[in-house]
Design a protein around this motif. Structure first.
Motif, PDB file in Angstrom:
ATOM      1  N   MET A   1       0.932  -1.045  -0.401  1.00 43.25           N
ATOM      2  CA  MET A   1      -0.110   0.116   0.146  1.00 43.25           C
ATOM      3  C   MET A   1       0.510   1.298  -0.247  1.00 43.25           C
ATOM      4  O   MET A   1       2.258   1.421   0.797  1.00 43.25           O
ATOM      5  CB  MET A   1      -1.599   0.095   0.929  1.00 43.25           C
ATOM      6  N   SER A   2       0.463   2.216  -1.109  1.00 39.32           N
ATOM      7  CA  SER A   2       0.837   2.753  -1.165  1.00 39.32           C
ATOM      8  C   SER A   2       0.824   4.520  -0.060  1.00 39.32           C
ATOM      9  O   SER A   2      -0.571   4.342   0.072  1.00 39.32           O
ATOM     10  CB  SER A   2       1.176   3.746  -2.025  1.00 39.32           C
ATOM     11  N   VAL A   3       1.672   5.232  -0.145  1.00 34.40           N
ATOM     12  CA  VAL A   3       1.059   6.667   1.147  1.00 34.40           C
ATOM     13  C   VAL A   3      -0.053   7.230  -0.051  1.00 34.40           C
ATOM     14  O   VAL A   3      -0.905   7.384   0.746  1.00 34.40           O
ATOM     15  CB  VAL A   3       2.019   7.670   1.314  1.00 34.40           C
ATOM     16  N   LEU A   4       0.039   7.327  -0.895  1.00 33.71           N
ATOM     17  CA  LEU A   4      -1.044   8.028  -1.886  1.00 33.71           C
ATOM     18  C   LEU A   4      -2.244   7.826  -1.288  1.00 33.71           C
ATOM     19  O   LEU A   4      -3.324   7.655  -1.974  1.00 33.71           O
ATOM     20  CB  LEU A   4      -0.846   7.860  -4.005  1.00 33.71           C
ATOM     21  N   SER A   5      -2.562   6.138  -2.082  1.00 36.91           N
ATOM     22  CA  SER A   5      -3.232   5.087  -1.610  1.00 36.91           C
ATOM     23  C   SER A   5      -4.119   4.855   0.024  1.00 36.91           C
ATOM     24  O   SER A   5      -5.568   5.154   0.014  1.00 36.91           O
ATOM     25  CB  SER A   5      -3.113   3.590  -1.978  1.00 36.91           C
ATOM     26  N   SER A   6      -3.714   5.313   0.597  1.00 40.66           N
ATOM     27  CA  SER A   6      -3.612   5.141   2.212  1.00 40.66           C
ATOM     28  C   SER A   6      -4.041   7.146   2.512  1.00 40.66           C
ATOM     29  O   SER A   6      -5.383   6.773   3.147  1.00 40.66           O
ATOM     30  CB  SER A   6      -2.688   5.311   3.247  1.00 40.66           C
ATOM     31  N   ILE A   7      -3.697   7.894   2.090  1.00 45.55           N
ATOM     32  CA  ILE A   7      -4.438   9.277   1.430  1.00 45.55           C
ATOM     33  C   ILE A   7      -6.034   9.078   1.028  1.00 45.55           C
ATOM     34  O   ILE A   7      -6.745   9.750   1.903  1.00 45.55           O
ATOM     35  CB  ILE A   7      -3.852  10.520   0.558  1.00 45.55           C
ATOM     36  N   PHE A   8      -5.976   8.380   0.054  1.00 47.70           N
ATOM     37  CA  PHE A   8      -7.171   8.432  -0.800  1.00 47.70           C
ATOM     38  C   PHE A   8      -8.324   7.331  -0.138  1.00 47.70           C
ATOM     39  O   PHE A   8      -9.282   8.255   0.398  1.00 47.70           O
ATOM     40  CB  PHE A   8      -7.096   7.511  -2.368  1.00 47.70           C
ATOM     41  N   LEU A   9      -7.604   6.752   1.050  1.00 49.02           N
ATOM     42  CA  LEU A   9      -8.348   5.598   1.919  1.00 49.02           C
ATOM     43  C   LEU A   9      -9.034   6.425   2.686  1.00 49.02           C
ATOM     44  O   LEU A   9     -10.497   6.419   3.431  1.00 49.02           O
ATOM     45  CB  LEU A   9      -8.129   4.622   1.878  1.00 49.02           C
ATOM     46  N   GLY A  10      -8.340   6.651   3.844  1.00 46.22           N
ATOM     47  CA  GLY A  10      -8.035   7.987   4.088  1.00 46.22           C
ATOM     48  C   GLY A  10      -9.407   8.944   4.702  1.00 46.22           C
ATOM     49  O   GLY A  10     -10.312   9.189   5.370  1.00 46.22           O
ATOM     50  N   LEU A  11      -9.019   9.557   3.143  1.00 45.21           N
ATOM     51  CA  LEU A  11      -9.868  10.764   2.960  1.00 45.21           C
ATOM     52  C   LEU A  11     -11.537   9.900   2.332  1.00 45.21           C
ATOM     53  O   LEU A  11     -13.035  10.759   2.358  1.00 45.21           O
ATOM     54  CB  LEU A  11      -9.975  11.407   1.331  1.00 45.21           C
ATOM     55  N   VAL A  12     -11.901   8.552   2.021  1.00 41.39           N
ATOM     56  CA  VAL A  12     -12.840   8.035   1.403  1.00 41.39           C
ATOM     57  C   VAL A  12     -13.746   8.005   3.197  1.00 41.39           C
ATOM     58  O   VAL A  12     -14.681   7.696   3.606  1.00 41.39           O
ATOM     59  CB  VAL A  12     -12.664   6.554   0.837  1.00 41.39           C
ATOM     60  N   GLN A  13     -12.892   7.515   3.872  1.00 42.44           N
ATOM     61  CA  GLN A  13     -13.320   6.916   5.012  1.00 42.44           C
ATOM     62  C   GLN A  13     -13.941   8.577   5.885  1.00 42.44           C
ATOM     63  O   GLN A  13     -15.189   8.348   5.793  1.00 42.44           O
ATOM     64  CB  GLN A  13     -12.298   6.229   6.431  1.00 42.44           C
ATOM     65  N   GLY A  14     -13.081   8.842   6.422  1.00 42.04           N
ATOM     66  CA  GLY A  14     -13.351  10.353   6.955  1.00 42.04           C
ATOM     67  C   GLY A  14     -14.955  10.877   5.911  1.00 42.04           C
ATOM     68  O   GLY A  14     -15.409  11.929   7.118  1.00 42.04           O
ATOM     69  N   VAL A  15     -15.075  11.445   4.670  1.00 40.21           N
ATOM     70  CA  VAL A  15     -15.897  12.211   4.214  1.00 40.21           C
ATOM     71  C   VAL A  15     -17.414  10.939   4.358  1.00 40.21           C
ATOM     72  O   VAL A  15     -17.792  11.474   4.402  1.00 40.21           O
ATOM     73  CB  VAL A  15     -15.586  12.173   2.993  1.00 40.21           C
ATOM     74  N   ALA A  16     -16.891   9.635   3.725  1.00 35.21           N
ATOM     75  CA  ALA A  16     -18.009   8.582   4.002  1.00 35.21           C
ATOM     76  C   ALA A  16     -18.757   8.185   5.370  1.00 35.21           C
ATOM     77  O   ALA A  16     -19.820   7.950   4.934  1.00 35.21           O
ATOM     78  CB  ALA A  16     -18.017   8.114   2.672  1.00 35.21           C
ATOM     79  N   GLU A  17     -17.889   8.790   6.702  1.00 31.69           N
ATOM     80  CA  GLU A  17     -18.340   7.793   7.632  1.00 31.69           C
ATOM     81  C   GLU A  17     -19.661   9.010   7.953  1.00 31.69           C
ATOM     82  O   GLU A  17     -20.491   8.996   8.557  1.00 31.69           O
ATOM     83  CB  GLU A  17     -16.680   7.929   8.155  1.00 31.69           C
ATOM     84  N   PHE A  18     -19.057  10.442   7.754  1.00 29.97           N
ATOM     85  CA  PHE A  18     -19.713  10.744   8.121  1.00 29.97           C
ATOM     86  C   PHE A  18     -21.275  11.488   7.355  1.00 29.97           C
ATOM     87  O   PHE A  18     -22.344  12.152   7.538  1.00 29.97           O
ATOM     88  CB  PHE A  18     -18.964  12.028   8.971  1.00 29.97           C
ATOM     89  N   LEU A  19     -21.037  11.853   6.230  1.00 33.13           N
ATOM     90  CA  LEU A  19     -21.594  11.980   5.188  1.00 33.13           C
ATOM     91  C   LEU A  19     -22.723  11.367   5.537  1.00 33.13           C
ATOM     92  O   LEU A  19     -22.246   9.741   4.680  1.00 33.13           O
ATOM     93  CB  LEU A  19     -21.097  12.919   4.029  1.00 33.13           C
TER      94      LEU A  19
END
Length: 280
Positions: A1-19
């Motif tokens: 897993m690259s840092v770029l992938s972790s950033i993308f998945l972190g963004l998906v989790q953070g946004v989609a968890e609450f929206l």
């Protein structure tokens, strides 16, 4: 897993968890269509991502959480002190809120025996797409209901229990936990701001409980130490994006635009079903 992938998945989790668009549904689709979370140690990363969103709740609602913790210990003291029980004629709002959160968390225990079957649905992208469409319907109709006025003082334990049932049902991938619980609160006559506040405070025991159940399995699965920098970055991205997502949900719910997310859920759900049929 690259840092770029972790950033993308972190963004998906953070946004989609609450929206109200279902983080579990989005992560399932990204996993099945793009293989973004199939790396070794992904369960441990999933635990960290949820920890990041939990941090976002603590930061945004820290005043509420501190007040609830103080009230919790005060209630415990009252249990063992007859004098304090006499002084307290009725539960204060924060005391009622604590009791409501406890009652609303209880339905999750019904899901524990079928936890493995629910997790098995993550690989069924047609099901996830249909569940996203259902989420869209819930959001669409919830925004068109009359504005409620209930808060901690007037909401009942039955109200809390029914919101908790919504949270338990929303463990299904594709159903939004925040969307379902906020909508359930609105349907029970909660004030819009209180429905959002209660939903996110209710997420604390739910996320903590899920992480406690998963951490042992994650450790047994194995933790790739070389991926720790990517894990940390993803967790921080989930926390920061989650904080701003909470702010956005509060703003939109108060303005009666919560249901606008319905169109997005319908679009993503339909795309998931079509893609599943084409690339099956």
């Amino acid at each position: 897993m690259s840092v770029l992938s972790s950033i993308f998945l972190g963004l998906v989790q953070g946004v989609a968890e609450f929206l109200p668009i279902s983080s579990s549904g989005h992560l399932s689709l990204f996993q099945n269509f793009f293989g973004l979370v199939s790396a070794e140690g992904s369960l441990f990363f999933d635990v960290l991502l949820h920890l990041g969103t939990l941090i976002a709740v603590f930061v945004y609602y820290w005043k509420d959480i501190v007040a609830l913790v103080k009230e919790f210990f005060h209630l415990i003291a009252c249990v063992f002190s007859r004098e304090k029980r006499r002084q307290m004629k009725r539960l204060p709002p924060n005391g009622r809120l604590i009791l409501m959160i406890i009652v609303a968390t209880l339905p999750l225990f019904v899901i524990l025996p079928i936890k493995d079957k629910v997790e098995g649905l993550y690989g069924n992208t047609i099901f996830v797409g249909c569940a996203l469409a259902v989420t869209g319907c819930i959001l669409f109709f919830s925004d068109r209901m009359a504005r409620g006025k209930k808060g901690p003082k007037s909401a009942t334990m039955l109200d809390a229990l029914l919101v908790g049932v919504g949270q338990a049902v929303a463990v299904v991938p594709g159903l939004s936990r925040s969307g379902t619980t906020i909508s359930a609160g609105m349907m029970r006559g909660f004030h819009r701001r209180f429905a959002v506040r209660f939903s996110f405070l209710l997420s604390i025991p739910a996320v903590l409980g899920a992480n406690i159940l998963s951490i042992g399995e994650a450790v047994r699965e194995g933790i790739d130490v070389s991926l720790l920098p990517a894990y940390i970055v993803g967790t921080l991205v989930a926390a920061v994006s989650g904080y701003f997502a909470i702010r956005l949900v509060n703003l939109l719910a108060d303005k009666g635009k919560f249901g606008n997310f319905a169109y997005y859920c319908w679009g993503i759900g339909a795309a998931a079903v079509v893609a599943s049929l084409i690339f099956r």
